[in-house]
Motif scaffolding. Structure first.
Motif, PDB file in Angstrom:
ATOM      1  N   GLN A  75      -5.005   1.026   3.943  1.00 41.96           N
ATOM      2  CA  GLN A  75      -5.428   0.601   2.602  1.00 41.96           C
ATOM      3  C   GLN A  75      -6.916   0.903   2.374  1.00 41.96           C
ATOM      4  O   GLN A  75      -7.299   1.382   1.306  1.00 41.96           O
ATOM      5  CB  GLN A  75      -5.162  -0.893   2.411  1.00 41.96           C
ATOM      6  CG  GLN A  75      -5.546  -1.369   1.011  1.00 41.96           C
ATOM      7  CD  GLN A  75      -5.111  -2.801   0.729  1.00 41.96           C
ATOM      8  OE1 GLN A  75      -4.265  -3.361   1.437  1.00 41.96           O
ATOM      9  NE2 GLN A  75      -5.682  -3.385  -0.307  1.00 41.96           N
ATOM     10  N   ARG A  99      -0.677  -6.813  -1.446  1.00 45.57           N
ATOM     11  CA  ARG A  99       0.783  -6.911  -1.400  1.00 45.57           C
ATOM     12  C   ARG A  99       1.464  -5.696  -1.999  1.00 45.57           C
ATOM     13  O   ARG A  99       2.423  -5.152  -1.451  1.00 45.57           O
ATOM     14  CB  ARG A  99       1.252  -8.172  -2.143  1.00 45.57           C
ATOM     15  CG  ARG A  99       1.495  -9.312  -1.173  1.00 45.57           C
ATOM     16  CD  ARG A  99       2.082 -10.511  -1.866  1.00 45.57           C
ATOM     17  NE  ARG A  99       3.384 -10.285  -2.459  1.00 45.57           N
ATOM     18  CZ  ARG A  99       3.999 -11.185  -3.232  1.00 45.57           C
ATOM     19  NH1 ARG A  99       3.411 -12.340  -3.506  1.00 45.57           N
ATOM     20  NH2 ARG A  99       5.182 -10.924  -3.738  1.00 45.57           N
ATOM     21  N   ASN A 100       0.964  -5.270  -3.135  1.00 42.68           N
ATOM     22  CA  ASN A 100       1.530  -4.084  -3.778  1.00 42.68           C
ATOM     23  C   ASN A 100       1.393  -2.849  -2.913  1.00 42.68           C
ATOM     24  O   ASN A 100       2.322  -2.054  -2.797  1.00 42.68           O
ATOM     25  CB  ASN A 100       0.789  -3.798  -5.094  1.00 42.68           C
ATOM     26  CG  ASN A 100       1.488  -4.452  -6.254  1.00 42.68           C
ATOM     27  OD1 ASN A 100       2.667  -4.773  -6.157  1.00 42.68           O
ATOM     28  ND2 ASN A 100       0.755  -4.659  -7.335  1.00 42.68           N
ATOM     29  N   ARG A 114       1.110  -2.583   0.330  1.00 42.91           N
ATOM     30  CA  ARG A 114       2.013  -2.606   1.487  1.00 42.91           C
ATOM     31  C   ARG A 114       3.457  -2.333   1.083  1.00 42.91           C
ATOM     32  O   ARG A 114       4.164  -1.577   1.741  1.00 42.91           O
ATOM     33  CB  ARG A 114       1.931  -3.973   2.176  1.00 42.91           C
ATOM     34  CG  ARG A 114       0.636  -4.071   2.902  1.00 42.91           C
ATOM     35  CD  ARG A 114       0.341  -5.413   3.500  1.00 42.91           C
ATOM     36  NE  ARG A 114      -0.972  -5.274   4.107  1.00 42.91           N
ATOM     37  CZ  ARG A 114      -1.268  -5.608   5.363  1.00 42.91           C
ATOM     38  NH1 ARG A 114      -0.362  -6.166   6.120  1.00 42.91           N
ATOM     39  NH2 ARG A 114      -2.459  -5.388   5.854  1.00 42.91           N
ATOM     40  N   LYS A 115       3.835  -2.955  -0.017  1.00 42.20           N
ATOM     41  CA  LYS A 115       5.209  -2.793  -0.472  1.00 42.20           C
ATOM     42  C   LYS A 115       5.487  -1.312  -0.780  1.00 42.20           C
ATOM     43  O   LYS A 115       6.481  -0.736  -0.323  1.00 42.20           O
ATOM     44  CB  LYS A 115       5.420  -3.645  -1.734  1.00 42.20           C
ATOM     45  CG  LYS A 115       6.859  -4.026  -1.988  1.00 42.20           C
ATOM     46  CD  LYS A 115       6.953  -4.980  -3.171  1.00 42.20           C
ATOM     47  CE  LYS A 115       7.912  -4.432  -4.196  1.00 42.20           C
ATOM     48  NZ  LYS A 115       7.777  -5.071  -5.515  1.00 42.20           N
ATOM     49  N   LYS A 116       4.603  -0.716  -1.526  1.00 49.68           N
ATOM     50  CA  LYS A 116       4.762   0.700  -1.874  1.00 49.68           C
ATOM     51  C   LYS A 116       4.808   1.571  -0.634  1.00 49.68           C
ATOM     52  O   LYS A 116       5.686   2.408  -0.450  1.00 49.68           O
ATOM     53  CB  LYS A 116       3.582   1.155  -2.726  1.00 49.68           C
ATOM     54  CG  LYS A 116       3.806   1.037  -4.214  1.00 49.68           C
ATOM     55  CD  LYS A 116       2.731   1.816  -4.948  1.00 49.68           C
ATOM     56  CE  LYS A 116       2.960   1.810  -6.425  1.00 49.68           C
ATOM     57  NZ  LYS A 116       1.971   2.613  -7.149  1.00 49.68           N
ATOM     58  N   LEU A 121       5.468   0.871   2.453  1.00 44.85           N
ATOM     59  CA  LEU A 121       6.650   0.706   3.298  1.00 44.85           C
ATOM     60  C   LEU A 121       7.884   1.289   2.614  1.00 44.85           C
ATOM     61  O   LEU A 121       8.766   1.850   3.263  1.00 44.85           O
ATOM     62  CB  LEU A 121       6.839  -0.770   3.677  1.00 44.85           C
ATOM     63  CG  LEU A 121       5.681  -1.326   4.551  1.00 44.85           C
ATOM     64  CD1 LEU A 121       5.820  -2.830   4.766  1.00 44.85           C
ATOM     65  CD2 LEU A 121       5.604  -0.596   5.902  1.00 44.85           C
ATOM     66  N   ASN A 122       7.931   1.210   1.292  1.00 38.66           N
ATOM     67  CA  ASN A 122       9.048   1.786   0.548  1.00 38.66           C
ATOM     68  C   ASN A 122       9.144   3.302   0.684  1.00 38.66           C
ATOM     69  O   ASN A 122      10.215   3.873   0.590  1.00 38.66           O
ATOM     70  CB  ASN A 122       8.923   1.456  -0.945  1.00 38.66           C
ATOM     71  CG  ASN A 122       9.574   0.118  -1.259  1.00 38.66           C
ATOM     72  OD1 ASN A 122      10.328  -0.407  -0.442  1.00 38.66           O
ATOM     73  ND2 ASN A 122       9.270  -0.419  -2.429  1.00 38.66           N
TER      74      ASN A 122
END
Lengths: 236, 236
Positions: B173, B187-188, B190-192, B194-195
């Protein structure tokens, strides 16, 4: 007959500009060439290019040189690479800055080229399929510019600048085919393109075609541009 | 005291190279600067840059100049832009070709800079946060290179060259934050990330951290590269 070196002046170190102007014309990709009227490479085909003057910026020089050699004005050009091999010019050290542009030719009457100076005998939109061997290292310069636009079509929304406002899917496919320089499967291409949701289907059909006229489309420019804003850019 | 113009030789038209070398160091982005030991702009900070010699190509000149001014070798550089404003250099017309590179500093002991010539007093990896005003038009050259890498991170898999082989999501990041020059939501992000399915979670944790050591990840380089091959490239 004297050797070329003794006739032509020697350059110590000078800058030049060479312009690679691509024109998309009814399914065909063309490049603007001049026929040289002076040594070296007299009578050869070449990219429009000339020396930068002492008191002009590179961008201004590019615009002036394109105008003098082809008569064309107001074409927005970008740099793509600077070529500085030691022996690229027979008269000495000439470093040349490559500029390129992509424009739509069809329906654009203002783009009929005609040289202003007699340094060029004529200027011609030449289909890539008919590309002759070019003067100096212009084959290499052309190739690098072609790589650039091929690359660019994959990450920037350039297609709508090259097509008429309303176009058929066949026209769109031809555009991709000539820039990527390969045949694409018609069904796959259509499916993908329609899936992107970037095209608006119009209530009109192609004109001047009596039998099986194809549907016309327009780009949804906003969606088309958004398609290229990768998620990885994190809201850029 | 004589005016500067009478002391310094005047150039008719010469080429130079300026190098913008970005280094990513433990969450911080740095640029390699030299402190000039000669006029003009003596004692100023500047990008490593000098004149191209008559008998060397641009790529070779870039390599030599970076080496002489900073002692660094074997760094692969690319051109990004050529700067040719008429008055950009006080000694006359100097057109400069900008080269850039991005490298990982952390854990790389060979990247300690030290000038070879006395044209530079020292060479320093300078955090972007501490960037001083630079000599000539180097602020502008730096900015253009920074725009280039910011743009590039959105469409090319460059992150894995800048991070250590194993890294935490926080390190990843930070890399994006410093290059994009903005804070991202944790949070966003990490989510992106990992997706995308481009990261391999390892069975190891960060070392040297006693409390709440973070998980380490590796890139799945194949998937990471594929992420950037846009569908629009039609199988390129």
């Amino acid at each position: 007959m004297k050797a070329l070196e003794t006739i032509l002046p020697k350059f110590d170190s000078v800058f030049s500009i060479d312009c690679v102007i691509f024109g998309f014309d009814e399914g065909e990709l063309k490049v603007l060439l001049i026929e040289r009227n002076v040594e070296p490479f007299k009578d050869w085909w070449a990219l429009p290019g000339y020396l930068v003057e002492q008191e002009e910026s590179l961008d201004n020089a590019a615009e002036r040189i394109l105008y003098e050699l082809t008569g064309l004005k107001g074409i927005y050009m970008d740099q793509f690479y600077t070529f500085g091999d030691v022996n690229r010019h027979p008269q000495g050290r000439v470093i040349t800055v490559g500029y390129y542009a992509m424009i739509r030719l069809s329906g654009n009457k203002d783009l009929k080229p005609a040289p202003i100076t007699n340094y060029a005998r004529r200027a011609v939109w030449t289909p890539l399929a008919d590309l002759p061997k070019l003067a100096f290292d212009h084959d290499k310069i052309f190739k690098r510019a072609f790589d650039k636009i091929r690359n660019k079509i994959s990450y920037q929304p350039i297609a709508f600048e090259l097509l008429p406002e309303k176009f058929t899917l066949t026209q769109l496919q031809h555009l991709y085919e000539v820039i990527l320089n390969k045949k694409l499967d018609k069904r796959n291409f259509r499916k993908k393109m329609l899936n992107y949701d970037i095209l608006k289907e119009l209530d009109e059909k192609q004109k001047g075609v009596s039998y099986r006229a194809a549907k016309l489309y327009k780009f949804d420019k906003r969606k088309y541009a958004r398609l290229f804003q990768k998620e990885l850019s994190f809201g850029k």
